[in-house]
Every structure is written in structure tokens, then in C-alpha cells.
Design an enzyme around this catalytic site. Structure first.
Site, PDB file in Angstrom:
ATOM      1  N   LYS A  45       7.903  -0.828   6.327  1.00 31.85           N
ATOM      2  CA  LYS A  45       7.549   0.469   5.299  1.00 31.85           C
ATOM      3  C   LYS A  45       9.010   0.422   4.794  1.00 31.85           C
ATOM      4  O   LYS A  45      10.004   0.210   5.092  1.00 31.85           O
ATOM      5  CB  LYS A  45       7.257   1.625   6.107  1.00 31.85           C
ATOM      6  CG  LYS A  45       8.386   1.847   7.310  1.00 31.85           C
ATOM      7  CD  LYS A  45       8.038   3.080   8.400  1.00 31.85           C
ATOM      8  CE  LYS A  45       8.951   3.278   9.456  1.00 31.85           C
ATOM      9  NZ  LYS A  45       8.651   4.337  10.256  1.00 31.85           N
ATOM     10  N   GLU A  94      -5.461   7.201   7.250  1.00 31.87           N
ATOM     11  CA  GLU A  94      -4.623   8.599   7.271  1.00 31.87           C
ATOM     12  C   GLU A  94      -5.618   9.534   6.556  1.00 31.87           C
ATOM     13  O   GLU A  94      -6.422   9.221   5.963  1.00 31.87           O
ATOM     14  CB  GLU A  94      -3.444   8.470   6.221  1.00 31.87           C
ATOM     15  CG  GLU A  94      -2.511   7.288   6.862  1.00 31.87           C
ATOM     16  CD  GLU A  94      -0.987   7.989   7.368  1.00 31.87           C
ATOM     17  OE1 GLU A  94      -0.865   9.297   7.184  1.00 31.87           O
ATOM     18  OE2 GLU A  94      -0.559   7.400   8.171  1.00 31.87           O
ATOM     19  N   ARG A 119       5.158  -2.163  17.361  1.00 33.89           N
ATOM     20  CA  ARG A 119       5.985  -2.150  16.191  1.00 33.89           C
ATOM     21  C   ARG A 119       6.566  -3.440  16.004  1.00 33.89           C
ATOM     22  O   ARG A 119       7.641  -3.539  16.293  1.00 33.89           O
ATOM     23  CB  ARG A 119       6.850  -0.843  16.125  1.00 33.89           C
ATOM     24  CG  ARG A 119       7.662  -0.537  14.987  1.00 33.89           C
ATOM     25  CD  ARG A 119       8.703   0.467  15.089  1.00 33.89           C
ATOM     26  NE  ARG A 119       8.274   1.756  15.575  1.00 33.89           N
ATOM     27  CZ  ARG A 119       7.603   2.840  14.898  1.00 33.89           C
ATOM     28  NH1 ARG A 119       7.453   2.559  13.716  1.00 33.89           N
ATOM     29  NH2 ARG A 119       7.345   3.860  15.524  1.00 33.89           N
ATOM     30  N   ARG A 163      -3.019  10.128  16.088  1.00 30.64           N
ATOM     31  CA  ARG A 163      -2.107   8.962  16.323  1.00 30.64           C
ATOM     32  C   ARG A 163      -1.913   8.978  18.116  1.00 30.64           C
ATOM     33  O   ARG A 163      -1.820   7.801  18.591  1.00 30.64           O
ATOM     34  CB  ARG A 163      -0.766   9.267  15.530  1.00 30.64           C
ATOM     35  CG  ARG A 163       0.291   8.273  16.072  1.00 30.64           C
ATOM     36  CD  ARG A 163       1.712   8.797  15.409  1.00 30.64           C
ATOM     37  NE  ARG A 163       2.795   7.934  15.684  1.00 30.64           N
ATOM     38  CZ  ARG A 163       3.232   7.049  14.942  1.00 30.64           C
ATOM     39  NH1 ARG A 163       2.806   7.111  13.745  1.00 30.64           N
ATOM     40  NH2 ARG A 163       4.346   6.327  15.335  1.00 30.64           N
ATOM     41  N   PHE A 197      -7.216   2.169   5.864  1.00 31.85           N
ATOM     42  CA  PHE A 197      -6.270   0.767   5.513  1.00 31.85           C
ATOM     43  C   PHE A 197      -6.719  -0.305   6.279  1.00 31.85           C
ATOM     44  O   PHE A 197      -6.099  -1.457   6.089  1.00 31.85           O
ATOM     45  CB  PHE A 197      -4.943   0.871   5.421  1.00 31.85           C
ATOM     46  CG  PHE A 197      -4.199   1.807   6.270  1.00 31.85           C
ATOM     47  CD1 PHE A 197      -4.404   1.237   7.852  1.00 31.85           C
ATOM     48  CD2 PHE A 197      -3.890   2.962   6.066  1.00 31.85           C
ATOM     49  CE1 PHE A 197      -3.570   1.842   8.562  1.00 31.85           C
ATOM     50  CE2 PHE A 197      -3.093   3.838   7.441  1.00 31.85           C
ATOM     51  CZ  PHE A 197      -3.191   3.134   8.533  1.00 31.85           C
ATOM     52  N   LYS A 215       2.496   4.486   1.279  1.00 37.14           N
ATOM     53  CA  LYS A 215       2.753   5.203   2.585  1.00 37.14           C
ATOM     54  C   LYS A 215       2.488   6.665   2.277  1.00 37.14           C
ATOM     55  O   LYS A 215       3.208   7.336   1.661  1.00 37.14           O
ATOM     56  CB  LYS A 215       4.295   4.898   2.905  1.00 37.14           C
ATOM     57  CG  LYS A 215       4.383   5.450   4.333  1.00 37.14           C
ATOM     58  CD  LYS A 215       5.699   5.080   4.735  1.00 37.14           C
ATOM     59  CE  LYS A 215       5.879   5.528   6.524  1.00 37.14           C
ATOM     60  NZ  LYS A 215       5.420   6.970   6.683  1.00 37.14           N
ATOM     61  N   ARG A 231      -2.108  10.304  10.850  1.00 35.30           N
ATOM     62  CA  ARG A 231      -2.774   8.901  11.216  1.00 35.30           C
ATOM     63  C   ARG A 231      -4.243   9.088  11.830  1.00 35.30           C
ATOM     64  O   ARG A 231      -4.032  10.241  12.591  1.00 35.30           O
ATOM     65  CB  ARG A 231      -1.949   8.239  12.027  1.00 35.30           C
ATOM     66  CG  ARG A 231      -2.424   6.884  12.332  1.00 35.30           C
ATOM     67  CD  ARG A 231      -2.127   5.772  11.241  1.00 35.30           C
ATOM     68  NE  ARG A 231      -2.517   4.671  11.478  1.00 35.30           N
ATOM     69  CZ  ARG A 231      -1.391   3.445  12.068  1.00 35.30           C
ATOM     70  NH1 ARG A 231      -0.498   3.947  12.196  1.00 35.30           N
ATOM     71  NH2 ARG A 231      -1.962   2.343  12.304  1.00 35.30           N
ATOM     72  N   GLU A 235       0.877  -1.091  -0.098  1.00 36.05           N
ATOM     73  CA  GLU A 235       0.121  -0.051  -0.113  1.00 36.05           C
ATOM     74  C   GLU A 235       0.973   1.261   0.009  1.00 36.05           C
ATOM     75  O   GLU A 235       2.138   1.251   0.448  1.00 36.05           O
ATOM     76  CB  GLU A 235      -0.869  -0.108   1.022  1.00 36.05           C
ATOM     77  CG  GLU A 235      -1.676  -1.292   1.298  1.00 36.05           C
ATOM     78  CD  GLU A 235      -2.763  -1.408   2.638  1.00 36.05           C
ATOM     79  OE1 GLU A 235      -3.392  -1.969   2.887  1.00 36.05           O
ATOM     80  OE2 GLU A 235      -2.078  -0.486   3.465  1.00 36.05           O
TER      81      GLU A 235
END
Length: 505
Positions: free
Chosen positions: A373, A260, A367, A231, A298, A211, A216, A209
Site C-alpha cells: 500500500k 470494500e 501480511r 474484516r 477486488f 486504496k 473491508r 488499485e
């Protein structure tokens, strides 16, 4: 439990870098906490009162020092109640009354307790008992799996609540936590990848996808009630009415979406990030008309009564398409040519791509390696530690930045370099006006700051160096932008910097 016990534990945490030792110290303390003190003890040792911000500024707090008490008598419950009274003070003359209440509290504290409380209330408590370590300590004290505590924490957004459940009811109580509409979850985060080829090879069946260079958002809808969060889980619904209206019209009754948002130019390219972020602080009609925000979703975490966190991404994407097909982030599932998706993203003015494993659950607040990414240039989000007064054309401006990476074990940020490159006249003026609000002290030509501001840095890489305490230094670093949407806890770790050095992986 005495406040002194918490302060002693805090000192022991600061004295060691061993994660196992920190966990043992905390588990021992929590095992002896009464049920009605547990939440406050956990909150204090993770650096935040149970009340959050109490409405008293840093300069006011540092001016409230008073001769300390000679003996330790304060309990955790008393301190928590006193801070609650401060936070609940409002109306005419409230600032003065809050100061009086805090002064009375500090007068009952010993010197060590005063120091602890002031660091707690100014956000400077960095003794290594941050969330990851505390989750493990709660699990050890309660005799439950750490993953069960972590999941309850991420679903509730409140580590003290998860700790109380673990100690009171074990795994069964932790399993009771569910997504609650209107209560935001911490977002799942992506880790950097060396290359697109490496990312797709590592993850197998993937979605690739765009970035996006946006902000966010997480949106919650329950009937006609729509909430929009950033975020950092700050609600901004009143500032983004067009997003709330769009979500209210989606074909569902209840939904939680991750995505986003960004403002676009007339030709459909993203506007500068700062312009998108400016909408989160303004409701002026003129600015709203000029900077309409468009959402790109997303992920779907909940749909009409069904929690989807544990479902694989392919199922969450299917749910997403049923409710927001016209508002999906661009990309492809199992693309034949991932490089073309990356090239298209860059042509459209975005940052790169995110490669996501289709069989992965949604790991809220983590994470991990399920999302990777890929960007054409190296960037890091670092904490501003200090700034030096400039010379020549920059005389009179705070310029050269001292930059720190996050310590994954909860210690203070670790310095990894300096830079003045990329600082425009506008940024120099902003820094000079803003940094004194975060000042902790001065030393020669440098103004040192409390860890609060995050800046995005572009760099060529890193190199092994003995100049800085982390053993690594940035190469050719330049400022890209400040990140008001991120907290110091969102900054990249020292391990991420070391990975950019030759032989770092």
C-alpha cells in the site's frame, strides 16, 4: 492433561522473548495432549476459550475471585466443559447462573490457575503464544510443514481444528481443508511501501488499485443464501441488505468475493469512514436510506465450485470480471503511469493505492509483500494503552493517549508514544464515556486500559528513543480516527514503527 500443565507452560512463555523457545515449550506441551484435549489447550494458550465469548463481563469476572484451592486437580477437559456450560446458559436469571458456575469453577482452581483463567476470560492473556508461534509449535509437534498448518487454519478459521487435524492425520488431513461457503476466511493484508516507484519495481507485473477509505467486506453466496462479513469475520448481513441483494443478483451460483464497501456523497466522493461503519450496527430504515452502501470488489476466492486461493491474481481477477464487472475497485493492470492512478485516487477522495503482484496467490490472513500500500502520509494502527485526564479546556475529559504497537511475538503491546492532537470535542466525550469499560487500573492522572481499542494515527515518522521500551518514538502524532473494524491483533507491529525511524529499514 492438567490445567496446571497449561498454566506452567504459559508462565514459561511469558518468561522468554525467544520465538524458538516459545515454540519448543508449546510443541512439548502439545505432544503430550490427548486428542480430546488438544483443541482446548491450543485455544487456551492462544488467549481464547473454544466457546469464544462466554457472556460474562470484565467487571463481573474480576469480582468472582474466591479463596483458591490448595492443590491442582482441574483438567483441561473439565475447564472446557465448565466454560461450555457457562456459555450455554440463557434465559431469565442467566447472568446469575453464569456467575454461579464460574464461581464454582474458580473455587476448584489454585491461585495461579485462577489468575490464568481470569486473564483468559477477560482477554488479557498475553504470554506470547499467539497464532504465528502456535502454528509453528503445532507443526513441530506433528512433524508437518508449518505452511500446511497455516493454510488449514486460514481456511477453517479455527486454529484448534487445524491442530487436531495435524496431530491426528498429518499433512493428508490438513490438505482436506477447503473453502466452505458461509465460513469466512481471514483477509489477505497489504504491507506499507516507501514509494510507488519502489513498490512497482519490487513486484514486477502488477495491478495498481485505489486504496479506498471504506470498510473491508467478504461476501459468500451459495445459491440464494448470501452472507456478508467484516474484516474481523463478524457477520453483518442483516445490516447491509442492499449488498446482499446485489450479490444475490450476480451471474453465478456460488462465489466468495473480497472487497470494500463505503457510503458515497451525492457527488460520488466517499463519506467519512465512521459513517460507513455506523451502518454495520443499524437497521433503521431512515439511516439505511441516507447511507446506502456501495461495494467495490477486488478479488474472487471461489467461483461455482472452484477454489481460487492458489491461482495467481491475474486469474482471480479474470474470474472476478465475469461475475462483478460493474462493481470493481478502480485501478489498472500494468499501468503505463502508476503515478496517475495514485493521483486519480487522491483526487477522488481516497487514501492512495495498493500495488499487487499479478502472479501472487491469495495468502489468507497474511501480511506479506505481494500487496503493497502506498499513501501520501504515514499512518499506523496502534493500540490504546491508557489515557490521561486533561487540563484547561479539556479538564474532566480523558485526553492524552498512550499508544502501543503490536509485539509480533505475541507479548503485550509495546508503548511508542503519546498524543492528544486531533482529538475533537466529540472524540473527547466518547473517550471519557467509553474508556472506563476497558479500564484495568489507575495510576495518578492516567486510566490504563485492557488492550482492546485500535486507533489510526497520522505521523511524520519515528525516531530512535530510549524513553520507550521499543527503543523508538512517534514524531508529531495525531489521531485520525478509531478503527472499530480492527482488533489489537490487526495493529501495526513495533517493527513497522522502527522502519519509519532513520536507518530503520
Amino acid at each position: 492433561m492438567q490445567l496446571h500443565d497449561v498454566v506452567t507452560a504459559s508462565a514459561r512463555l511469558a518468561a522468554t522473548r525467544s520465538r524458538n523457545a516459545k515454540t519448543a515449550v508449546l510443541a512439548d506441551l502439545l505432544s503430550g495432549a490427548a486428542a480430546d484435549e488438544l483443541a482446548a489447550a491450543v485455544a487456551f494458550l492462544t488467549g481464547q476459550p473454544t466457546q469464544g465469548r462466554i457472556g460474562v463481563g470484565w467487571r463481573t469476572l474480576t469480582a468472582l475471585r474466591t479463596p483458591p484451592a490448595t492443590s491442582a486437580e482441574l483438567t483441561v477437559s473439565e475447564v472446557d466443559a465448565a466454560l461450555g456450560a457457562v456459555a450455554g446458559t440463557s434465559g431469565s436469571g442467566s447472568a446469575s447462573r453464569r456467575s454461579e458456575k464460574l464461581h464454582a469453577l474458580l473455587a476448584r482452581a489454585t491461585a495461579d490457575e485462577q489468575d490464568f483463567l481470569l486473564r483468559l476470560l477477560t482477554g488479557e492473556l498475553r504470554q506470547g503464544a499467539l497464532e504465528g508461534v502456535m502454528v509453528e509449535a503445532v507443526a513441530a509437534a506433528a512433524g508437518v510443514p508449518a505452511e500446511a498448518v497455516r493454510r488449514a487454519f486460514m481456511l477453517s478459521g479455527r486454529l484448534p481444528a487445524a491442530a487436531h487435524a495435524a496431530m491426528a492425520g498429518g499433512v493428508a488431513a490438513l490438505r482436506e481443508f477447503r473453502i466452505e461457503l458461509g465460513r469466512p476466511l481471514r483477509p489477505m493484508l497489504a504491507s506499507p511501501a516507501d514509494s510507488l516507484t519502489g513498490a512497482t519495481a519490487e513486484l514486477g507485473a502488477v495491478a495498481v488499485e485505489y486504496k479506498l477509505d471504506g470498510a473491508r467486506i467478504q461476501v459468500h453466496r451459495d445459491g440464494d443464501d448470501v452472507r456478508v462479513y467484516t474484516r474481523t469475520l463478524r457477520e453483518v448481513t442483516d445490516h447491509v441488505a442492499e449488498l446482499a441483494e446485489l450479490v444475490r443478483d450476480l451471474p453465478c451460483r456460488a462465489v466468495v468475493l473480497d472487497g470494500e464497501t463505503l457510503a458515497l456523497t451525492d457527488d460520488g466522493r466517499p463519506r467519512p469512514f465512521q459513517e460507513t461503519m455506523s451502518r454495520f450496527g443499524s437497521t433503521r430504515e431512515e439511516q439505511v436510506r441516507q447511507l446506502l452502501l456501495r461495494p467495490y470488489f477486488f478479488d474472487c476466492l471461489h467461483l461455482d465450485g472452484a477454489d481460487l486461493l492458489d491461482a495467481p491474481l491475474r486469474e482471480r481477477q479474470a474470474a472476478l470480471r465475469t461475475v462483478a464487472a460493474d462493481h470493481l475497485v478502480p485501478g489498472e493492470r500494468d499501468p503505463r503511469d502508476p503515478d496517475e492512478v495514485l493521483a486519480a485516487s487522491l483526487r477522488d477522495g481516497h487514501e492512495g493505492v495498493v500495488v499487487k503482484a499479478l502472479d501472487s496467490p491469495y495468502a489468507a490472513g497474511r501480511r506479506g509483500r505481494a500487496w503493497l500500500k502506498v499513501k501520501p502520509v504515514h499512518t499506523l494502527d496502534l493500540v490504546v494503552l491508557a489515557a490521561e485526564w486533561g487540563h484547561g479546556r479539556r479538564r474532566g475529559f480523558l485526553s492524552n493517549l498512550h499508544l502501543g504497537a503490536r509485539d509480533p511475538d505475541g507479548g503485550p503491546p509495546i508503548m511508542v508514544g503519546k498524543t492528544f492532537k486531533g482529538l475533537t470535542d466529540e472524540l473527547l466525550t466518547w473517550q471519557t464515556e467509553t474508556f472506563p469499560r476497558y479500564e484495568s487500573h489507575r495510576d495518578g492522572a492516567a486510566v490504563f486500559l485492557r488492550p482492546a481499542l485500535v486507533v489510526e494515527i497520522e505521523l511524520d515518522g519515528a525516531q530512535v528513543s530510549t524513553r520507550y521500551p521499543g527503543g523508538v518514538a512517534l514524531r508529531f502524532a495525531r489521531v485520525v480516527r478509531y478503527r472499530p473494524d480492527k482488533e489489537p491483533s490487526d495493529a501495526d507491529t513495533i517493527d513497522a514503527v522502527r522502519a519509519l525511524a532513520p536507518g530503520g529499514r
